[in-house]
Design an enzyme around this catalytic site. Sequence first.
Site, PDB file in Angstrom:
ATOM      1  N   MET A 135       0.849  -1.192   0.000  1.00 19.64           N
ATOM      2  CA  MET A 135       0.000   0.000   0.000  1.00 19.64           C
ATOM      3  C   MET A 135       0.882   1.238   0.000  1.00 19.64           C
ATOM      4  O   MET A 135       1.688   1.438   0.905  1.00 19.64           O
ATOM      5  CB  MET A 135      -0.914   0.006   1.223  1.00 19.64           C
ATOM      6  CG  MET A 135      -1.874   1.198   1.260  1.00 19.64           C
ATOM      7  SD  MET A 135      -3.107   1.064   2.568  1.00 19.64           S
ATOM      8  CE  MET A 135      -2.081   1.340   3.994  1.00 19.64           C
ATOM      9  N   CYS A 136       0.732   2.064  -1.015  1.00 20.83           N
ATOM     10  CA  CYS A 136       1.445   3.333  -1.131  1.00 20.83           C
ATOM     11  C   CYS A 136       0.434   4.417  -1.480  1.00 20.83           C
ATOM     12  O   CYS A 136      -0.713   4.130  -1.811  1.00 20.83           O
ATOM     13  CB  CYS A 136       2.522   3.265  -2.214  1.00 20.83           C
ATOM     14  SG  CYS A 136       3.839   2.063  -1.905  1.00 20.83           S
ATOM     15  N   GLY A 137       0.857   5.648  -1.411  1.00 21.61           N
ATOM     16  CA  GLY A 137      -0.017   6.760  -1.760  1.00 21.61           C
ATOM     17  C   GLY A 137       0.544   7.574  -2.907  1.00 21.61           C
ATOM     18  O   GLY A 137       1.735   7.899  -2.920  1.00 21.61           O
TER      19      GLY A 137
ATOM     20  N   ARG B 175      -0.678   5.776   4.190  1.00 23.60           N
ATOM     21  CA  ARG B 175      -0.572   4.757   3.154  1.00 23.60           C
ATOM     22  C   ARG B 175       0.887   4.358   2.900  1.00 23.60           C
ATOM     23  O   ARG B 175       1.144   3.393   2.163  1.00 23.60           O
ATOM     24  CB  ARG B 175      -1.194   5.253   1.836  1.00 23.60           C
ATOM     25  CG  ARG B 175      -2.695   5.459   1.895  1.00 23.60           C
ATOM     26  CD  ARG B 175      -3.254   5.700   0.494  1.00 23.60           C
ATOM     27  NE  ARG B 175      -3.045   4.547  -0.357  1.00 23.60           N
ATOM     28  CZ  ARG B 175      -3.862   3.500  -0.460  1.00 23.60           C
ATOM     29  NH1 ARG B 175      -4.972   3.453   0.281  1.00 23.60           N
ATOM     30  NH2 ARG B 175      -3.599   2.502  -1.278  1.00 23.60           N
TER      31      ARG B 175
ATOM     32  N   ASN C  49       1.587   2.767  -7.362  1.00 19.64           N
ATOM     33  CA  ASN C  49       1.017   2.054  -6.226  1.00 19.64           C
ATOM     34  C   ASN C  49       0.656   0.667  -6.707  1.00 19.64           C
ATOM     35  O   ASN C  49      -0.138   0.510  -7.641  1.00 19.64           O
ATOM     36  CB  ASN C  49      -0.234   2.775  -5.705  1.00 19.64           C
ATOM     37  CG  ASN C  49      -0.917   1.999  -4.590  1.00 19.64           C
ATOM     38  OD1 ASN C  49      -0.281   1.205  -3.889  1.00 19.64           O
ATOM     39  ND2 ASN C  49      -2.198   2.234  -4.406  1.00 19.64           N
TER      40      ASN C  49
END
Length: 303
Positions: A1-3, A32, A176
Amino acid sequence: MCGIVGLHLRKPDLYPRLGALLAGMLCEMEDRGADSAGIAVYGDPTWSPAGRGAISLIAVGASTDEVARALAAELGVDVSVQARGTTYLVNAGVDSEELLAAARKAYPKVLVGGFGSDLAVLKGVGRPTALAEAWGLAGAQGWQGVGHTRMATESAVTAGGAHPYAVGPDQCLVHNGSFSNHATVRRELIAAGVEFDSQNDTEVAARFVAHQLAAGKEVDVALKELCTTFDGFYTLLVSHRDSFAVVRDAIACKPAVIAETDDWVAMASEFRALAHLPGIEAARIWEPEPEVIYHWTRAEVSA
């Protein structure tokens, strides 16, 4: 999970607010991905002055004065170097690729964060809110910005492993998700003469897009080729000094929201990163469809 966050401004009156707006977007995505972060800003007159080649160097291992002297001796022109965290923003009155070549000659192991006209790329390890403050992001200006908060899954937590990956002139990519066949695509690109700086799967996508663009393809075509070549779950934002593009995988697994007004276009992993933008209450807001390329080009404006 990244933003992921991105903001493309259409109205010059908003250019002085780019950094403040982008900082608000980036910090909203901290939960995130809080291990590292990065940004790309197009058009800041201090970070990447107009008419001068610009490069971003990470963890050089020398002082700003030493780097300035070394590159000035190589190029025969004055060179400006400023530190923003672990990133050095370098500019000179030569083409950005000439400046880049000089930096690689002087510091063969240096990690290049990005290069191109009007482009500054900053990366660091730590919480995005702390990094944004250390960079002075809220005071940045320009017409376009991209940001990323990382939760590392594919490679080490380092400044070099943070996004954006800016491997072609004036362009960068944030991601992402994950690519399941990145090792295969990496081998194919290496066979084609492409060199890599990390083991990050995102770099493979960035190198793939840059390779396509260098071959003369438009960004829409390059991203369509990416969709047919890469397996996995992903949302991508690809920016150039004059364009801004978004694409998701075939099942649109990773979240993304786009908002558009007459004044700006923005995207983020979640709507809360867009909620503070001016005029958001009148914006057209939607989730991008699977494998549809959303692409905006910077409009020419009169002085």
